[in-house]
Write a protein that holds these residues in place. Structure first.
Motif, PDB file in Angstrom:
ATOM      1  N   GLU A  12      17.308  20.843 -10.163  1.00 36.05           N
ATOM      2  CA  GLU A  12      16.681  20.657  -9.265  1.00 36.05           C
ATOM      3  C   GLU A  12      16.921  21.739  -8.479  1.00 36.05           C
ATOM      4  OE1 GLU A  12      17.079  16.856  -7.949  1.00 36.05           O
ATOM      5  OE2 GLU A  12      16.628  15.764  -9.397  1.00 36.05           O
ATOM      6  N   LEU A  13      18.501  21.987  -8.077  1.00 38.40           N
ATOM      7  CA  LEU A  13      18.630  22.824  -7.406  1.00 38.40           C
ATOM      8  C   LEU A  13      18.216  24.349  -7.737  1.00 38.40           C
ATOM      9  CD1 LEU A  13      22.122  21.899  -5.954  1.00 38.40           C
ATOM     10  CD2 LEU A  13      19.567  22.928  -4.223  1.00 38.40           C
ATOM     11  N   TRP A  14      18.695  24.591  -9.017  1.00 34.15           N
ATOM     12  CA  TRP A  14      18.307  25.783  -9.900  1.00 34.15           C
ATOM     13  C   TRP A  14      16.992  25.840  -9.928  1.00 34.15           C
ATOM     14  CZ3 TRP A  14      20.754  29.798 -10.170  1.00 34.15           C
ATOM     15  CH2 TRP A  14      20.714  31.417 -10.933  1.00 34.15           C
ATOM     16  N   LYS A  15      15.993  25.305 -10.293  1.00 30.58           N
ATOM     17  CA  LYS A  15      13.912  25.604 -10.050  1.00 30.58           C
ATOM     18  C   LYS A  15      14.185  25.746  -8.903  1.00 30.58           C
ATOM     19  CE  LYS A  15      13.158  22.249 -14.318  1.00 30.58           C
ATOM     20  NZ  LYS A  15      12.972  21.425 -14.528  1.00 30.58           N
ATOM     21  N   SER A  16      14.967  24.759  -7.989  1.00 29.13           N
ATOM     22  CA  SER A  16      14.310  25.752  -6.497  1.00 29.13           C
ATOM     23  C   SER A  16      14.732  27.143  -5.681  1.00 29.13           C
ATOM     24  CB  SER A  16      14.512  24.299  -5.597  1.00 29.13           C
ATOM     25  OG  SER A  16      14.272  24.638  -3.976  1.00 29.13           O
ATOM     26  N   ALA A  17      15.671  27.241  -6.200  1.00 30.52           N
ATOM     27  CA  ALA A  17      16.592  28.357  -5.714  1.00 30.52           C
ATOM     28  C   ALA A  17      15.901  29.873  -6.190  1.00 30.52           C
ATOM     29  CB  ALA A  17      17.651  29.046  -5.573  1.00 30.52           C
ATOM     30  N   SER A  18      15.588  29.369  -7.597  1.00 29.61           N
ATOM     31  CA  SER A  18      14.791  30.314  -8.141  1.00 29.61           C
ATOM     32  C   SER A  18      13.372  30.332  -8.341  1.00 29.61           C
ATOM     33  CB  SER A  18      14.042  29.830  -9.710  1.00 29.61           C
ATOM     34  OG  SER A  18      16.138  29.707 -10.321  1.00 29.61           O
ATOM     35  N   ALA A  19      12.591  29.787  -7.654  1.00 29.37           N
ATOM     36  CA  ALA A  19      11.339  29.889  -7.295  1.00 29.37           C
ATOM     37  C   ALA A  19      10.933  30.074  -5.769  1.00 29.37           C
ATOM     38  CB  ALA A  19      10.492  28.528  -7.262  1.00 29.37           C
ATOM     39  N   ALA A  20      12.379  30.201  -5.486  1.00 22.88           N
ATOM     40  CA  ALA A  20      12.093  30.436  -3.567  1.00 22.88           C
ATOM     41  C   ALA A  20      11.821  31.973  -3.300  1.00 22.88           C
ATOM     42  CB  ALA A  20      13.411  30.388  -2.854  1.00 22.88           C
ATOM     43  N   LEU A  63      25.614  35.331   1.454  1.00 18.04           N
ATOM     44  CA  LEU A  63      25.283  33.948   2.296  1.00 18.04           C
ATOM     45  C   LEU A  63      25.418  32.137   1.353  1.00 18.04           C
ATOM     46  CD1 LEU A  63      21.729  33.907   3.792  1.00 18.04           C
ATOM     47  CD2 LEU A  63      23.621  35.059   4.345  1.00 18.04           C
ATOM     48  N   ALA A  64      26.336  32.590   0.035  1.00 13.82           N
ATOM     49  CA  ALA A  64      26.557  31.730  -0.768  1.00 13.82           C
ATOM     50  C   ALA A  64      27.884  30.858  -0.504  1.00 13.82           C
ATOM     51  CB  ALA A  64      27.438  32.445  -1.614  1.00 13.82           C
ATOM     52  N   ILE A  65      29.437  31.535   0.861  1.00 16.71           N
ATOM     53  CA  ILE A  65      29.887  31.338   1.119  1.00 16.71           C
ATOM     54  C   ILE A  65      29.473  29.657   2.569  1.00 16.71           C
ATOM     55  CG2 ILE A  65      31.856  32.645   1.269  1.00 16.71           C
ATOM     56  CD1 ILE A  65      30.722  33.246   4.440  1.00 16.71           C
ATOM     57  N   ALA A  66      28.221  29.535   2.390  1.00 19.67           N
ATOM     58  CA  ALA A  66      27.368  28.641   3.319  1.00 19.67           C
ATOM     59  C   ALA A  66      27.681  26.969   2.250  1.00 19.67           C
ATOM     60  CB  ALA A  66      26.294  28.320   3.353  1.00 19.67           C
ATOM     61  N   TRP A  67      28.140  27.786   1.553  1.00 18.64           N
ATOM     62  CA  TRP A  67      28.337  25.731   0.676  1.00 18.64           C
ATOM     63  C   TRP A  67      29.824  26.212   0.023  1.00 18.64           C
ATOM     64  CZ3 TRP A  67      23.741  28.614   0.629  1.00 18.64           C
ATOM     65  CH2 TRP A  67      22.757  27.817   1.369  1.00 18.64           C
ATOM     66  N   PRO A  86      14.189  29.060   5.513  1.00 15.78           N
ATOM     67  CA  PRO A  86      14.600  28.086   4.197  1.00 15.78           C
ATOM     68  C   PRO A  86      14.262  29.522   2.811  1.00 15.78           C
ATOM     69  CG  PRO A  86      13.090  27.597   5.667  1.00 15.78           C
ATOM     70  CD  PRO A  86      13.029  28.768   6.557  1.00 15.78           C
ATOM     71  N   SER A  87      13.442  29.906   2.863  1.00 14.50           N
ATOM     72  CA  SER A  87      12.973  30.478   1.332  1.00 14.50           C
ATOM     73  C   SER A  87      14.609  31.696   1.044  1.00 14.50           C
ATOM     74  CB  SER A  87      12.585  31.400   1.797  1.00 14.50           C
ATOM     75  OG  SER A  87      12.204  32.372  -0.095  1.00 14.50           O
ATOM     76  N   THR A  88      15.415  31.976   2.272  1.00 16.20           N
ATOM     77  CA  THR A  88      16.266  32.779   2.018  1.00 16.20           C
ATOM     78  C   THR A  88      17.910  31.909   1.932  1.00 16.20           C
ATOM     79  OG1 THR A  88      16.211  34.879   3.931  1.00 16.20           O
ATOM     80  CG2 THR A  88      18.157  34.125   3.539  1.00 16.20           C
ATOM     81  N   VAL A  89      17.701  30.400   2.315  1.00 16.61           N
ATOM     82  CA  VAL A  89      18.725  29.183   2.514  1.00 16.61           C
ATOM     83  C   VAL A  89      18.304  28.862   0.824  1.00 16.61           C
ATOM     84  CG1 VAL A  89      19.154  27.470   2.879  1.00 16.61           C
ATOM     85  CG2 VAL A  89      18.919  28.694   5.280  1.00 16.61           C
ATOM     86  N   ALA A  90      17.332  29.212   0.367  1.00 22.50           N
ATOM     87  CA  ALA A  90      17.106  28.470  -0.982  1.00 22.50           C
ATOM     88  C   ALA A  90      17.829  28.913  -1.969  1.00 22.50           C
ATOM     89  CB  ALA A  90      15.287  28.569  -1.385  1.00 22.50           C
ATOM     90  N   ARG A  91      17.620  30.493  -1.643  1.00 24.65           N
ATOM     91  CA  ARG A  91      18.100  31.709  -2.888  1.00 24.65           C
ATOM     92  C   ARG A  91      19.840  31.885  -3.027  1.00 24.65           C
ATOM     93  NH1 ARG A  91      14.348  34.279  -0.243  1.00 24.65           N
ATOM     94  NH2 ARG A  91      16.191  36.489   0.474  1.00 24.65           N
ATOM     95  N   ALA A  92      19.745  31.461  -1.050  1.00 22.69           N
ATOM     96  CA  ALA A  92      21.471  32.271  -1.521  1.00 22.69           C
ATOM     97  C   ALA A  92      22.112  30.432  -2.011  1.00 22.69           C
ATOM     98  CB  ALA A  92      22.083  31.522   0.529  1.00 22.69           C
TER      99      ALA A  92
END
Length: 150
Positions: A12-20, A63-67, A86-92
């Protein structure tokens, strides 16, 4: 190995990030903002080192360091301070997931326990309510923040 619930959450996360969406405006990025590349003096960031993966492209990768480093409260402050949409956060989150799963796969392939920093990042990603998570879904050892961040 990831149980079914966590594996589905990863998908789910990957689909969301890939679609952002990304506006395509390329900027300089560091490419490896990680604990080992951040120098701290007197409790404040003093320098960022190791520019071996610097490039031009999507700034979300930095921004990956956020997680991978921050716990929920600090992550919120970090992303709000950067005014990340939100789109940048999803891609990050996708960049963080990619980096985390690479470490996870290495540990599984090596037949060793998943490293605590990898387990921490995975739990942060899978449980983040801002990414559709619903609290902790910790699996093999909930992990902890990298030692340098304590």
């Amino acid at each position: 190995m990831l149980d079914r619930k966590r594996a589905e959450r990863v998908r789910e996360l990957w689909k969301s990030a890939s679609a952002a969406p990304w506006d395509g405006r390329e900027v300089w990025f560091h490419g490896d903002v990680a604990v080992g590349n951040l120098l701290v003096r007197d409790g404040a960031l003093a320098a960022v080192i190791d520019f071996g993966t610097t490039g031009v492209g999507d700034p979300a990768c930095d921004l990956a360091i956020a997680w991978t480093v921050f716990e929920p409260g600090s992550r919120t402050v970090f992303l709000e301070t950067l005014d990340a949409d939100p789109s940048t956060v999803a891609r990050a989150s996708g960049w963080a997931l990619w980096k985390t799963l690479a470490g996870y796969a290495d540990d599984v392939d090596d037949g060793v326990d998943v490293r605590p920093d990898v387990a921490f990042a995975l739990d942060q990603l899978l449980s983040d309510p801002a990414l559709g998570g619903a609290g902790s879904v910790a699996g093999e050892g909930a992990g902890h923040r990298p030692e340098a961040c304590r």
